[in-house]
Design an enzyme around this catalytic site. Structure first.
Site, short mmCIF file in Angstrom:
data_model
loop_
_atom_site.label_atom_id
_atom_site.label_comp_id
_atom_site.label_asym_id
_atom_site.label_seq_id
_atom_site.Cartn_x
_atom_site.Cartn_y
_atom_site.Cartn_z
N CYS A 116 9.09 15.25 -5.49
CA CYS A 116 7.78 15.69 -5.98
C CYS A 116 7.19 16.82 -5.15
CB CYS A 116 6.81 14.52 -6.03
SG CYS A 116 7.39 13.19 -7.09
N HIS A 257 -0.15 17.46 -6.30
CA HIS A 257 0.85 16.78 -7.12
C HIS A 257 0.16 15.65 -7.88
CE1 HIS A 257 4.14 14.46 -8.47
NE2 HIS A 257 4.06 13.55 -7.52
N ASN A 287 3.00 11.30 -13.85
CA ASN A 287 3.63 11.99 -12.71
C ASN A 287 4.92 12.65 -13.19
OD1 ASN A 287 5.16 12.61 -10.46
ND2 ASN A 287 4.60 10.77 -9.32
O1 UT7 Z 1 5.31 11.19 -6.48
C1 UT7 Z 1 4.98 10.13 -5.66
C2 UT7 Z 1 5.26 8.90 -6.48
N1 UT7 Z 1 4.59 7.72 -6.20
C3 UT7 Z 1 3.26 7.53 -6.11
O2 UT7 Z 1 2.43 8.39 -6.09
C4 UT7 Z 1 2.82 6.09 -6.05
C5 UT7 Z 1 1.66 5.83 -5.13
N2 UT7 Z 1 1.18 4.50 -5.36
C6 UT7 Z 1 0.38 4.19 -6.40
O3 UT7 Z 1 0.01 5.04 -7.18
C7 UT7 Z 1 -0.10 2.76 -6.49
O4 UT7 Z 1 0.31 2.03 -5.36
C8 UT7 Z 1 0.36 2.05 -7.80
C9 UT7 Z 1 -0.34 2.64 -9.01
C10 UT7 Z 1 1.86 2.18 -7.96
C11 UT7 Z 1 -0.01 0.58 -7.73
O5 UT7 Z 1 -1.41 0.43 -7.55
P1 UT7 Z 1 -1.97 -0.53 -6.42
O6 UT7 Z 1 -3.44 -0.50 -6.51
O7 UT7 Z 1 -1.33 -0.15 -5.12
O8 UT7 Z 1 -1.47 -1.92 -6.92
P2 UT7 Z 1 -0.55 -2.99 -6.16
O9 UT7 Z 1 0.85 -2.55 -6.09
O10 UT7 Z 1 -1.25 -3.42 -4.91
O11 UT7 Z 1 -0.66 -4.21 -7.16
C12 UT7 Z 1 -1.87 -4.93 -7.38
C13 UT7 Z 1 -1.62 -6.01 -8.39
C14 UT7 Z 1 -0.41 -6.87 -8.05
O12 UT7 Z 1 -0.67 -8.18 -8.47
P3 UT7 Z 1 -1.11 -9.29 -7.40
O13 UT7 Z 1 -0.02 -9.34 -6.38
O14 UT7 Z 1 -2.41 -8.81 -6.85
O15 UT7 Z 1 -1.22 -10.52 -8.25
C15 UT7 Z 1 0.67 -6.27 -8.92
O16 UT7 Z 1 1.68 -7.22 -9.23
O17 UT7 Z 1 -1.35 -5.43 -9.67
C16 UT7 Z 1 -0.09 -5.89 -10.16
N3 UT7 Z 1 0.54 -4.80 -10.91
C17 UT7 Z 1 0.27 -4.57 -12.20
N4 UT7 Z 1 -0.52 -5.18 -13.07
C18 UT7 Z 1 -0.58 -4.70 -14.33
C19 UT7 Z 1 1.42 -3.87 -10.47
N5 UT7 Z 1 1.76 -3.03 -11.47
C20 UT7 Z 1 1.04 -3.45 -12.55
C21 UT7 Z 1 0.96 -2.98 -13.87
N6 UT7 Z 1 0.14 -3.62 -14.72
N7 UT7 Z 1 1.65 -1.90 -14.30
#
Ligand code: UT7
Length: 332
Positions: A116, A257, A287
């Site tokens: 990216c 990005h 993305n």
């Molecule tokens: O080019 C670079 C590429 N990557 C990035 O830029 C990614 C950077 N990271 C992010 O954008 C974020 O970390 C994400 C959008 C991927 C995730 O958001 P988050 O606020 O960090 O969520 P999390 O991983 O802490 O998950 C929170 C909760 C979890 O449930 P519990 O453990 O609290 O019960 C996840 O299992 O949300 C759950 N979860 C979802 N729920 C509904 C994770 N993905 C999803 C989903 N839909 N798609």
């Protein structure tokens, strides 16, 4: 001019995205997620996807043709084509196919991969050739079809990514518009975001084995990448601005990005850059990896938001890990 060597201008932009879009409601039918969750946590509402008939060289060439037309040059004027991508049609390189499609026989053409950050790393690479007088007219494309490598059963990643292509033309110029940059890499965090090859042993004859296998779908530790981006991206932008002898107040547009709206907001806040200066189109594309920066740039230029002379702070970040920033003014 604050750099030794010839001046550089960014004189044209173009972009292309596939017609077919997949919205958050359609994703609800594929994995356990919701439009509310995706919108609140990422800002993404839909992403565009290349179908089985499409290919990287096609969308990349379409974006490139538009950038060349805006720059007012002919494909035959191009000296160099750099394709920043992690998803080539051909692992040996796709830039030469694009050279052929464009009709640019003089242009030396190669792929480069920095995930990216590819477009930002590509801008700096292109700039070196122009500064030193080696090449005058360079086409830089950022294009990716990450949908090929997404695990469509993994809700942690499949909601994020989309496909697209963006391109710019960089040319030698009397005034220097490429004002500063800073690039960084950290391999210790490589496993946080990978599209890795998984080897399987194959014995050719007794005692001689080779590794044959496949690339595995994208795996990511989202939280770790999030923390990394919010901490490191403001640092490289400040460093690049320092090299450009500019302050954050002098930035007209923050062009990050397009990974997650929360990352865009947090970086802007840390830099004290107001929201109206932050370019964002990720709601419609998700993305798109190496394509995201030139895609957002091109849309803002064509919408008349970005004007000639505007100062743009662009920053990419992602797998590798890699991250970097460029500071440039739009136009001649
Ligand atoms: O080019 C670079 C590429 N990557 C990035 O830029 C990614 C950077 N990271 C992010 O954008 C974020 O970390 C994400 C959008 C991927 C995730 O958001 P988050 O606020 O960090 O969520 P999390 O991983 O802490 O998950 C929170 C909760 C979890 O449930 P519990 O453990 O609290 O019960 C996840 O299992 O949300 C759950 N979860 C979802 N729920 C509904 C994770 N993905 C999803 C989903 N839909 N798609």
């Amino acid at each position: 001019m604050n750099q030794l060597g010839l001046g550089i201008a960014i004189t044209g932009s173009g972009s292309a995205t596939p017609e077919v879009a997949l919205d958050n409601h359609q994703l609800e039918r594929m994995v356990e997620t919701s439009d509310e969750w995706i919108t609140a946590r990422t800002g993404i509402r839909e992403r565009h996807l290349v179908d089985a008939q499409g290919c990287l060289s096609a969308i990349a060439s379409t974006a490139a043709q538009k950038a060349i037309a805006m720059a007012g040059i002919a494909p035959t004027d191009l000296d160099l084509i750099i394709l920043a991508t992690s998803t080539p049609d051909d692992l040996f390189g796709t830039a030469t196919q694009i050279q052929h499609l464009l009709g640019a026989p003089q242009a030396v053409s190669f792929d480069m991969t920095a995930a990216c950050s590819g477009f930002v790393f590509g801008m700096v690479t292109a700039a070196q050739f122009i500064r030193t007088g080696v090449y005058q007219n360079v086409l830089l494309i950022g294009a990716d079809i990450l949908s090929r490598w997404v695990d469509w059963t993994d809700r942690g990643t499949c909601i994020l990514f989309g496909d697209g292509a963006g391109a710019i033309v960089m040319q030698v110029n009397e005034s220097d518009r490429f004002l500063g940059f800073e690039l960084r890499s950290d391999g210790t965090l490589n496993k946080s975001l990978q599209l890795a090859f998984k080897a399987q042993t194959r014995e050719l004859v007794e005692g001689v084995t080779v590794s044959q296998g496949n690339y595995q779908p994208i795996s990511m530790n989202g939280k770790e990448i999030y923390r990394f981006a919010v901490q490191k991206v403001p640092e490289v932008i400040e460093k690049a601005l320092f090299r450009a002898n500019l302050s954050t107040d002098e930035v007209d547009w923050l062009l990050l990005h397009q990974a997650n709206q929360r990352i865009l907001d947090a970086v802007a806040q840390r830099l004290n850059i107001p929201a109206e200066k932050v370019l964002s189109n990720l709601a419609h594309y998700g993305n798109t990896s190496a394509a995201s920066i030139p895609l957002a740039l091109d849309e803002a230029v064509r919408a008349g938001q970005i004007q000639s002379g505007d100062v743009i702070a662009a920053a990419g970040f992602g797998a590798g890990l890699t991250w970097g920033a460029t500071i440039f003014q739009w136009g001649r």
